[in-house]
Write an enzyme that holds these catalytic residues in place. Structure first.
Site, PDB file in Angstrom:
ATOM      1  N   GLU A 262       0.885  -1.165   0.000  1.00 25.32           N
ATOM      2  CA  GLU A 262       0.000   0.000   0.000  1.00 25.32           C
ATOM      3  C   GLU A 262       0.915   1.205   0.000  1.00 25.32           C
ATOM      4  OE1 GLU A 262      -1.879   3.096   1.196  1.00 25.32           O
ATOM      5  OE2 GLU A 262      -2.315   2.041   3.071  1.00 25.32           O
ATOM      6  N   CYS A 296      -2.250   8.796   2.706  1.00 24.06           N
ATOM      7  CA  CYS A 296      -2.042   8.266   1.354  1.00 24.06           C
ATOM      8  C   CYS A 296      -3.201   8.695   0.474  1.00 24.06           C
ATOM      9  CB  CYS A 296      -1.989   6.751   1.376  1.00 24.06           C
ATOM     10  SG  CYS A 296      -0.680   6.159   2.396  1.00 24.06           S
TER      11      CYS A 296
HETATM   12  C1  UN1 Z   1      -3.242   5.811   4.670  1.00 23.50           C
HETATM   13  O1  UN1 Z   1      -3.121   7.018   4.529  1.00 23.50           O
HETATM   14  O2  UN1 Z   1      -2.276   5.041   4.527  1.00 23.50           O
HETATM   15  O3  UN1 Z   1      -9.003   6.279   3.744  1.00 23.50           O
HETATM   16  C2  UN1 Z   1      -4.488   5.165   5.093  1.00 23.50           C
HETATM   17  C3  UN1 Z   1      -8.405   6.901   4.627  1.00 23.50           C
HETATM   18  C4  UN1 Z   1      -8.076   6.169   5.895  1.00 23.50           C
HETATM   19  C5  UN1 Z   1      -6.839   5.379   5.741  1.00 23.50           C
HETATM   20  C6  UN1 Z   1      -5.685   6.060   5.079  1.00 23.50           C
HETATM   21  N1  UN1 Z   1      -9.183   5.315   6.231  1.00 23.50           N
HETATM   22  O4  UN1 Z   1      -8.088   8.068   4.521  1.00 23.50           O
END
Ligand code: UN1
Length: 511
Positions: A262, A296
């Site tokens: 990821e 992310c």
């Molecule tokens: C991440 O930034 O690695 O969808 C995860 C989202 C959160 C998870 C982000 N539930 O923004």
């Protein structure tokens, strides 16, 4: 600080645990953990040595046969108890996340809730590790699939979700019958220790052996590299940058281990001429500045139809002017600091590059100084106008910088822009036009792992599979059938007849 006491955290702690036992080791190497909120050093963590690593691996190896022999719903029961305990500690855990990472208390609490949710989800999933049954081409034969645990799963997580990323991976891996070794980011290790202590209590109360849930905090060269190259670890789930993801995939791939990756995102939102701005504007602002732009899934690129461009720009500038930046533990603030000074440097470099490469900063762009900013990690959320994909727009700068890009023509043009970058995690469209929405969702639409309609790019629910394509790495975690990634699949054919017919009608007579 009360929340540290409530979580049984001390100033000096070991960073390695096999479950309930903390390894002391001979290491003189300490990780000094300071909060981006006020710059205070609040923990000294003893880093794992190679001997500690071997001890962790040894215990995990021993625990696996025990853990896998518990029926999956019994494993689910352990996860249920972890979820209950997390509920009891939600406030101090959420506060710790906010203090250690700089995200707001609201978001810290939301993150703990995410782990609680995944625990609940896993309790149910533990009764649903089903394989499909199909039909055999041969008489008196039965053909079906089943799933078995893999063994030791290593979980390497990023700082930005210091509890949720473990939850998604470890809870699913656990109900699937795997034992896990968690290597958290050295930028948010105290959150990991707090969780480990919560899990330890549940392990203790259930008389479970060491090695089921382990934690190892250490350097990349000594511990991280070992994990990647260790043939005893069949699965490595990694969250982090695309650069580190390539190294991970290369090293684990060379020994034909499995990875779940990821990696970064460069997420876009399309605002078409048919968008409802009452929905779009708050979604864009939360997507861009939530977690100080360090998710992310953060919204980084905004494609606005030319007919709405000035209107959207004015709305955003107004909204940004109202944002309150400061101590994230205070309810009134919308945004706290970046994680550390290196992150601030990356922000400053990006801001410089925007102007150098021909873009215009229309809001923000500065590091914040003054008494209300007790560390050097507070920055202004930033809006930049860019004509197209400047090199800097293609990069994932982990900071609250949003690029505004005007597009002409139909939704196809906006989709082409959305798909132009290397990353492929999350995307969204704001439109009330059915044709535009369906085009965005069709095979010629968004190429991302997540495609949202009339909501932002971040804040995914745990029930869906989470992950993305291209440089985002292709992995899927969390809900849907992501659990299958933590198991090995077995195709079974049973002959319950009295003859031995071969498939494809092949004849082979030995009489
Ligand atoms: C991440 O930034 O690695 O969808 C995860 C989202 C959160 C998870 C982000 N539930 O923004």
């Amino acid at each position: 600080m009360n929340f540290l006491d409530e979580l049984y955290l001390e100033n000096k702690m070991s960073g390695t645990s096999t479950g309930t036992t903390w390894l002391s080791g001979k290491s003189k190497k300490h990780l000094l953990v300071s909060s981006p909120v006020d710059g205070e050093t609040f923990a000294h963590i003893r880093k794992a040595t190679v001997e500690n690593y071997e001890e962790v691996l040894g215990q995990a190896n021993k625990a696996f046969p025990v853990w896998r022999s518990l029926p999956a719903p019994r494993r689910g029961e352990i996860v249920r108890q972890i979820g209950l305990r997390l509920r009891d500690f939600k406030l101090p855990l959420g506060t710790l996340i906010a203090y250690e990472t700089g995200k707001t208390l609201q978001e810290g609490l939301g993150e703990v809730q995410e782990v609680i949710d995944i625990c609940d989800y896993c309790v149910g999933q533990s009764r649903m590790l089903y394989g499909m049954t199909t039909v055999s081409e041969r008489p008196d034969h039965r053909l079906f699939e089943q799933y078995h645990p893999l063994g030791i799963a290593a979980i390497i997580t990023a700082f930005n979700f210091p509890m949720a990323l473990w939850g998604w991976n470890a809870m699913i891996a656990a109900i699937c019958g795997n034992v896990t070794i968690w290597k958290p980011s050295s930028r948010a290790p105290v959150s990991a220790i707090a969780l480990q202590k919560i899990v330890a209590r549940v392990l203790e109360q259930n008389d479970l052996p060491e090695g089921i849930f382990s934690l190892i905090i250490g350097d990349r060269d000594t511990i991280g590299e070992r994990i990647l190259e260790d043939g005893r670890i069949p699965l490595v789930s990694f969250t982090g940058s695309a650069v580190a993801g390539r190294v991970t995939a290369g090293k684990v791939g060379r020994r034909l281990g499995k990875t779940i990756l990821e990696l970064g995102g460069n997420n876009g939102i399309i605002i078409t001429e048919h968008a409802d701005l009452k929905l779009a504007v708050p979604a864009v602002v939360f997507g861009a500045v939530g977690t100080s732009g360090q998710r992310c899934t953060t919204t980084r690129r905004l494609f606005i139809h030319e007919s709405r461009y000035e209107e959207v720009k004015a709305h955003l500038c107004r909204a940004y002017a109202r944002l309150k930046i400061g101590n994230p533990l205070l309810e009134a603030n919308h945004m706290g600091p970046l994680i550390d000074k290196n992150a601030v440097k990356a922000y400053q470099k990006a801001v410089k590059n925007i102007s150098k490469q021909g873009g215009t900063i229309i809001f923000g762009g500065n590091v914040l100084k003054g008494d209300e900013y007790p560390s050097q990690c507070y920055v202004e959320p930033t809006l930049a106008e860019v004509a197209d994909h400047l090199p800097i727009v293609r990069e994932e700068t982990f900071a609250p910088i949003l690029y505004l890009i005007k597009y002409k023509g139909g939704v196809e043009q906006a989709i082409a822009l959305n798909n132009e970058v290397d990353q492929g995690l999350s995307s969204a469209i704001f439109s009330t036009n059915h044709n535009q929405i369906e085009t965005f969702l069709s095979a010629k639409g968004s190429d991302c792992g997540i495609a949202n309609v009339n909501l932002g790019t971040s804040g995914a629910e745990i029930g869906g599979a989470f992950g993305g394509e291209k440089d985002t790495g292709g992995g899927r975690e969390c809900g849907s059938d992501a659990w299958k990634n933590y198991m090995r699949r077995q195709t079974v054919t049973i002959n319950y007849g009295t003859t031995l017919p071969l498939a494809q009608g092949i004849r082979f007579d030995i009489e």
